[in-house]
Design an enzyme around this catalytic site. Structure first.
Site, short mmCIF file in Angstrom:
data_model
loop_
_atom_site.label_atom_id
_atom_site.label_comp_id
_atom_site.label_asym_id
_atom_site.label_seq_id
_atom_site.Cartn_x
_atom_site.Cartn_y
_atom_site.Cartn_z
N GLY A 208 0.82 -1.21 0.00
CA GLY A 208 0.00 0.00 0.00
C GLY A 208 0.85 1.25 0.00
N GLU A 230 5.60 -3.35 0.59
CA GLU A 230 5.76 -2.95 -0.81
C GLU A 230 4.89 -1.73 -0.98
OE1 GLU A 230 4.91 -1.91 -4.07
OE2 GLU A 230 4.14 -3.83 -4.79
N CYS A 263 -0.94 1.03 -10.91
CA CYS A 263 -0.08 -0.14 -10.71
C CYS A 263 1.20 0.31 -10.02
CB CYS A 263 0.27 -0.77 -12.06
SG CYS A 263 1.34 -2.21 -11.90
#
Length: 461
Positions: A208, A230, A263
């Protein structure tokens, strides 16, 4: 009063789904059930756990006709792209394929005097906090290896994709994974932090925002709980003078715009050698002008709304600030009348940009990319490294050795050559700087969800 999580559909702003959060007591009970069930689960043969996880994955695939429109309603991805099951199955399948070898004991010696070896044992209960942008694929990155390795898993999904965790848990339960071994939970931030601070979990995986990752680490401070994060990126592409131009344009622009740019490893800035710069821009603009912005339930739509109005607003602000500072927009808003000032946001390519602009520094996470001209590898490397993030970088050249030399100088977790925006499950998914730390997928992916345990056995003489 019970707090309720609400998924607001980006299609029309309506409430698509809502679920009550667990109370602190209910959350602790869920953890207790997971702890109790984990011991029996870990005692099962590895082959059995692998088979049950594979069966759970296949059951998700059987739900795909329902999942695809459900995702469109929740986070706006057009139905024409068919959901995430291909990547979901590829990642889980690879981790299942390598599990026997990855989890095998390391044999040190077995002689007349000693038997010595190192086992990888499960962490216990693993908390997976998953994001909304690729909700199935990002979750399975940790769920599959964690279950295979003998852990129990609590999955907390993003509010924007409220139904995904329910779907996954239902599929895995129907396949035979015990209900208490894999639980979908609805938790608020305070309860999540309190559980982490109380050592409820052996490992926490979070995907997140940077702020969210910092909150996880703060909650775990002093508990010695492992935390893998991540946290996104500002991923660059670099097109060298010997690149296949058509392939570079097609792939990098798709990497920037697919999923409305939402993304973590999407391309957010592109550096093009001066010899190819003008041709690159001409081809890139033609591609983007061919997109169809609209309702993601319409098969003709190629770019849907962003997942939430506030995400679209952040991108609009970055673009507006850049234009006010001298950037130039290549895409005419008149080509995208569906941009409604809300969640539906037109794609944009910006030129005459520099690193003083937020659009070239901050994560945009939307359908915008800045393109800059460079004259050398040295200049491109300096610009690529001028970022607080480090997830992936994409190099375009016919020279593998040159790509490797440049790659060695880039501060990033993954380097691609002549491709981008893809997670190879055989390679470690990792990052540096504000992208976070830890490693998912590959053999290394099993390391986070297990711990080493040494056996030093002296034989009786």
């Amino acid at each position: 009063m019970t707090k309720v999580l609400k998924c607001i559909s980006p299609i029309d702003g309506s409430v698509y789904a809502e679920r009550p959060v667990l109370s602190a007591e209910q959350a602790r009970e869920a953890v207790a059930r997971a702890n109790a069930a984990q011991k029996e689960w870990a005692s099962r043969p590895l082959d059995e756990r692998i088979a049950l996880v594979r069966a759970g994955v296949e059951r998700v695939g059987e739900m795909n006709d329902e999942i695809v429109p459900e995702l469109a309603h929740q986070m706006g991805r057009p139905v024409r792209y068919g959901g995430e099951f291909g990547g979901f199955k590829e990642r889980a399948g690879y981790m299942a394929d390598i599990a026997q070898e990855a989890l095998a004991p390391i044999e040190v010696s077995d002689d007349g005097a000693f038997k010595r070896y190192i086992k990888r044992v499960p962490q216990g209960v693993v908390l997976v906090v998953a994001p909304w942008n690729y909700p199935y694929m990002t979750a399975v990155n940790t769920v599959a290896p964690a279950l295979i390795a003998g852990n129990a898993v609590l999955l907390k999904h993003a509010t924007q994709t409220l139904l995904v965790g329910e779907r996954m848990a239902k599929a895995f339960h129907e396949a035979g994974v015990p209900a208490d071994v894999f639980q979908n939970v609805f938790l608020d931030h305070d309860t999540t932090s309190d559980l982490i601070a109380s050592r409820a979990f052996g490992f926490v995986n979070f995907t997140g925002s940077v702020g969210g990752g910092q909150a996880m680490e703060k909650a775990a401070a002093g508990t010695f709980t492992g935390v893998g994060t991540e946290l996104g990126g500002k991923d660059p592409g670099y097109v060298m003078e010997d690149a296949d131009l058509d392939a570079a344009v097609d792939t990098l622009i798709d990497g920037a715009m697919f999923n409305s740019g939402q993304c973590c490893c999407g391309i957010e800035r592109i550096y093009v050698h001066e010899n190819l710069y003008d041709a690159f821009l001409e081809k890139a603009a033609a591609i983007v002008n061919g997109y169809k912005l609209g309702n993601p339930l319409d098969e003709a739509t190629t770019i849907g709304p962003m997942a939430h109005v506030r995400f679209a607003q952040e991108v609009r602000e970055q673009v507006s600030e850049a234009l006010a500072s001298g950037a130039k927009a290549l895409i005419d808003p008149a080509n995208f009348p569906e941009d409604d000032g809300g969640a539906y946001l037109m794609p944009q390519i910006l030129v005459d940009v520099d690193h003083s602009m937020r659009v070239m520094r901050d994560e945009s996470f939307g359908p915008v990319v800045g393109v800059m001209k460079v004259s050398s590898d040295e200049e491109a490397v300096a610009l690529m490294n001028d970022s607080s993030f480090g997830l992936t970088a994409s190099l375009w050249t016919k020279d593998v050795e040159r790509a490797e030399r440049v790659a060695d100088q880039i501060e990033t977790g993954t380097v691609f050559m002549n491709r981008c925006d893809y997670l190879d499950p055989a390679l470690c998914w990792t990052g540096c700087k504000d992208t976070g730390r830890g490693g998912g997928l590959s053999v290394i992916g099993f390391h986070n969800v297990t711990r080493p345990k040494s056996y030093h056995l002296k034989k009786a003489q």
